[in-house]
Design an enzyme around this catalytic site. Sequence first.
Site, PDB file in Angstrom:
ATOM      1  N   GLY A 220       0.788  -5.086   0.960  1.00  0.00           N
ATOM      2  CA  GLY A 220      -0.396  -5.163   0.112  1.00  0.00           C
ATOM      3  C   GLY A 220      -0.115  -5.798  -1.241  1.00  0.00           C
ATOM      4  O   GLY A 220      -1.030  -6.323  -1.884  1.00  0.00           O
TER       5      GLY A 220
ATOM      6  N   ALA B 223       0.866  -1.180   0.000  1.00  0.00           N
ATOM      7  CA  ALA B 223       0.000   0.000   0.000  1.00  0.00           C
ATOM      8  C   ALA B 223       0.904   1.231   0.000  1.00  0.00           C
ATOM      9  O   ALA B 223       2.072   1.151   0.376  1.00  0.00           O
ATOM     10  CB  ALA B 223      -0.900  -0.015   1.230  1.00  0.00           C
TER      11      ALA B 223
ATOM     12  N   GLU C  37       4.695  -5.045   7.212  1.00  0.00           N
ATOM     13  CA  GLU C  37       3.913  -3.995   7.873  1.00  0.00           C
ATOM     14  C   GLU C  37       4.316  -3.756   9.320  1.00  0.00           C
ATOM     15  O   GLU C  37       4.229  -2.644   9.825  1.00  0.00           O
ATOM     16  CB  GLU C  37       2.411  -4.328   7.821  1.00  0.00           C
ATOM     17  CG  GLU C  37       1.784  -4.233   6.437  1.00  0.00           C
ATOM     18  CD  GLU C  37       1.826  -5.534   5.652  1.00  0.00           C
ATOM     19  OE1 GLU C  37       2.649  -6.416   5.966  1.00  0.00           O
ATOM     20  OE2 GLU C  37       1.035  -5.661   4.711  1.00  0.00           O
TER      21      GLU C  37
ATOM     22  N   GLU D 180      -0.502  -9.356  -0.658  1.00  0.00           N
ATOM     23  CA  GLU D 180      -1.931  -9.604  -0.433  1.00  0.00           C
ATOM     24  C   GLU D 180      -2.721  -9.538  -1.740  1.00  0.00           C
ATOM     25  O   GLU D 180      -3.645 -10.311  -1.966  1.00  0.00           O
ATOM     26  CB  GLU D 180      -2.468  -8.599   0.585  1.00  0.00           C
ATOM     27  CG  GLU D 180      -1.852  -8.826   1.971  1.00  0.00           C
ATOM     28  CD  GLU D 180      -2.175  -7.727   2.968  1.00  0.00           C
ATOM     29  OE1 GLU D 180      -2.044  -6.526   2.601  1.00  0.00           O
ATOM     30  OE2 GLU D 180      -2.565  -8.038   4.097  1.00  0.00           O
TER      31      GLU D 180
HETATM   32  N1  CO8 Z   1       4.628   3.265  -0.542  1.00  0.00           N
HETATM   33  C1  CO8 Z   1       5.034   4.434  -1.056  1.00  0.00           C
HETATM   34  N2  CO8 Z   1       6.193   4.573  -1.736  1.00  0.00           N
HETATM   35  C2  CO8 Z   1       6.960   3.492  -1.878  1.00  0.00           C
HETATM   36  C3  CO8 Z   1       6.607   2.239  -1.359  1.00  0.00           C
HETATM   37  C4  CO8 Z   1       5.366   2.148  -0.658  1.00  0.00           C
HETATM   38  N3  CO8 Z   1       4.915   0.987  -0.149  1.00  0.00           N
HETATM   39  N4  CO8 Z   1       7.585   1.356  -1.639  1.00  0.00           N
HETATM   40  C5  CO8 Z   1       8.509   2.018  -2.337  1.00  0.00           C
HETATM   41  N5  CO8 Z   1       8.141   3.319  -2.483  1.00  0.00           N
HETATM   42  C6  CO8 Z   1       8.892   4.388  -3.151  1.00  0.00           C
HETATM   43  C7  CO8 Z   1      10.046   4.853  -2.313  1.00  0.00           C
HETATM   44  O1  CO8 Z   1       9.612   5.774  -1.338  1.00  0.00           O
HETATM   45  C8  CO8 Z   1      10.938   5.476  -3.352  1.00  0.00           C
HETATM   46  O2  CO8 Z   1      10.426   6.746  -3.676  1.00  0.00           O
HETATM   47  P1  CO8 Z   1      11.423   8.013  -3.751  1.00  0.00           P
HETATM   48  O3  CO8 Z   1      12.291   7.718  -4.935  1.00  0.00           O
HETATM   49  O4  CO8 Z   1      10.495   9.148  -3.972  1.00  0.00           O
HETATM   50  O5  CO8 Z   1      12.172   8.050  -2.474  1.00  0.00           O
HETATM   51  C9  CO8 Z   1      10.716   4.569  -4.576  1.00  0.00           C
HETATM   52  O6  CO8 Z   1       9.480   3.892  -4.342  1.00  0.00           O
HETATM   53  C10 CO8 Z   1      11.793   3.538  -4.742  1.00  0.00           C
HETATM   54  O7  CO8 Z   1      11.932   2.815  -3.532  1.00  0.00           O
HETATM   55  P2  CO8 Z   1      13.327   2.558  -2.797  1.00  0.00           P
HETATM   56  O8  CO8 Z   1      14.276   3.692  -3.066  1.00  0.00           O
HETATM   57  O9  CO8 Z   1      13.048   2.247  -1.367  1.00  0.00           O
HETATM   58  O10 CO8 Z   1      13.827   1.256  -3.595  1.00  0.00           O
HETATM   59  P3  CO8 Z   1      14.820   0.120  -3.064  1.00  0.00           P
HETATM   60  O11 CO8 Z   1      15.124  -0.713  -4.271  1.00  0.00           O
HETATM   61  O12 CO8 Z   1      15.927   0.714  -2.288  1.00  0.00           O
HETATM   62  O13 CO8 Z   1      13.943  -0.743  -2.014  1.00  0.00           O
HETATM   63  C11 CO8 Z   1      11.951  -1.897  -1.259  1.00  0.00           C
HETATM   64  C12 CO8 Z   1      12.826  -1.497  -2.458  1.00  0.00           C
HETATM   65  C13 CO8 Z   1      12.708  -2.898  -0.383  1.00  0.00           C
HETATM   66  C14 CO8 Z   1      10.710  -2.564  -1.834  1.00  0.00           C
HETATM   67  C15 CO8 Z   1      11.575  -0.657  -0.418  1.00  0.00           C
HETATM   68  O14 CO8 Z   1      11.058   0.329  -1.306  1.00  0.00           O
HETATM   69  C16 CO8 Z   1      10.544  -0.885   0.639  1.00  0.00           C
HETATM   70  O15 CO8 Z   1      10.852  -1.434   1.701  1.00  0.00           O
HETATM   71  N6  CO8 Z   1       9.254  -0.461   0.405  1.00  0.00           N
HETATM   72  C17 CO8 Z   1       8.207  -0.526   1.374  1.00  0.00           C
HETATM   73  C18 CO8 Z   1       7.698  -1.934   1.543  1.00  0.00           C
HETATM   74  C19 CO8 Z   1       6.596  -1.971   2.588  1.00  0.00           C
HETATM   75  O16 CO8 Z   1       6.787  -1.672   3.735  1.00  0.00           O
HETATM   76  N7  CO8 Z   1       5.373  -2.367   2.153  1.00  0.00           N
HETATM   77  C20 CO8 Z   1       4.246  -2.470   3.027  1.00  0.00           C
HETATM   78  C21 CO8 Z   1       3.433  -1.244   2.924  1.00  0.00           C
HETATM   79  S1  CO8 Z   1       2.090  -1.235   4.085  1.00  0.00           S
HETATM   80  C22 CO8 Z   1       0.911  -2.201   3.365  1.00  0.00           C
HETATM   81  O17 CO8 Z   1       1.062  -2.708   2.298  1.00  0.00           O
HETATM   82  C23 CO8 Z   1      -0.340  -2.412   4.135  1.00  0.00           C
HETATM   83  C24 CO8 Z   1      -1.428  -3.020   3.266  1.00  0.00           C
HETATM   84  C25 CO8 Z   1      -2.731  -2.846   3.955  1.00  0.00           C
HETATM   85  C26 CO8 Z   1      -3.896  -3.121   3.035  1.00  0.00           C
HETATM   86  C27 CO8 Z   1      -5.174  -2.815   3.722  1.00  0.00           C
HETATM   87  C28 CO8 Z   1      -6.384  -3.088   2.807  1.00  0.00           C
HETATM   88  C29 CO8 Z   1      -7.684  -3.048   3.580  1.00  0.00           C
END
Ligand code: CO8
Length: 259
Positions: A109, A66, A132, A112
């Site tokens: 997400g 998400a 998460e 999911e």
């Molecule tokens: N949300 C927003 N932006 C994101 C997300 C995200 N989940 N993931 C990556 N991005 C963005 C980064 O902020 C970055 O943006 P910017 O260039 O502006 O800084 C860009 O994408 C590239 O990301 P990274 O520089 O971090 O790339 P890396 O290759 O270094 O790392 C990763 C890749 C490991 C995937 C890392 O981006 C990461 O850890 N992302 C977050 C993963 C995460 O925590 N996901 C869970 C999110 S919470 C969720 O999903 C809850 C779901 C609930 C659903 C409910 C339904 C009812």
Amino acid sequence: NTAYSHILTETRGKVGLITLNRPKALNALCNDLFTEVNDALRKYDNDSNIGAVVITGSQKAFAAGADIKEMKDNSFIETYKTDFLGHWAEMTSIKKPILAAVNGYALGGGCELAMMCDIIYAGEKAVFGQPEIKLGVIPGAGGTQRLVKAVGKSKAMEMVLTGSVNLNAQEALAAGLVSKIVPIEELVDETVKTAELIANMGQPSVAMGKELINKSFEIPLSAGLRWERILFQSLFGTADQKEGMNAFVEKRKANFTNQ
Ligand code: CO8
């Protein structure tokens, strides 16, 4: 399709292909993106030329979860009142099979979303995880429910409670989360191929098979078996059953008409 901002859609034979397309955010599932996915799915579900749908992302990320930036300042009362992200689940009412072609990250997400699909194929470098807990929350769209059914309790606990234990493609295959590993470049074509195979079967039986398998997660065995038998019997009212069985006896390929 120019009507969408965050996804691309195309038709390949009888298969609808949805590509998540927010590369700068690793396909983070912002509210509008998921609305578009559900809109595209509904259109394919209503299109009699389509028999199955494939959802994919990029080679780096299926979806990184998400959108954290979008939700970070949300309040409890607002998320509760508006049933925040509740609309994601609309995709579980789609009748046609949905196949996920997962390359790269399927986190939070994203994992999911893959699990709300009916079949998952993984590219060799796929990563599945539920991080998460590291954000101070828990999964909200099936990570504590569907994941358990896919990988068992101990592995699901490890993934959800540490947020750091991820599954690579081999581990996801061994656990039963995905049904096949495919070289990265071939993943989408291979998934579309399976979708096409399904799309060429009689659509009433496909829809019933999908519904029953999904029901098996929700209802007792005896009720599931009863439902199964009634729907099996109901298919004798279709032209596809006559065609399928006559084709077998006549040693030819069946040509289903979805009637
Ligand atoms: N949300 C927003 N932006 C994101 C997300 C995200 N989940 N993931 C990556 N991005 C963005 C980064 O902020 C970055 O943006 P910017 O260039 O502006 O800084 C860009 O994408 C590239 O990301 P990274 O520089 O971090 O790339 P890396 O290759 O270094 O790392 C990763 C890749 C490991 C995937 C890392 O981006 C990461 O850890 N992302 C977050 C993963 C995460 O925590 N996901 C869970 C999110 S919470 C969720 O999903 C809850 C779901 C609930 C659903 C409910 C339904 C009812």
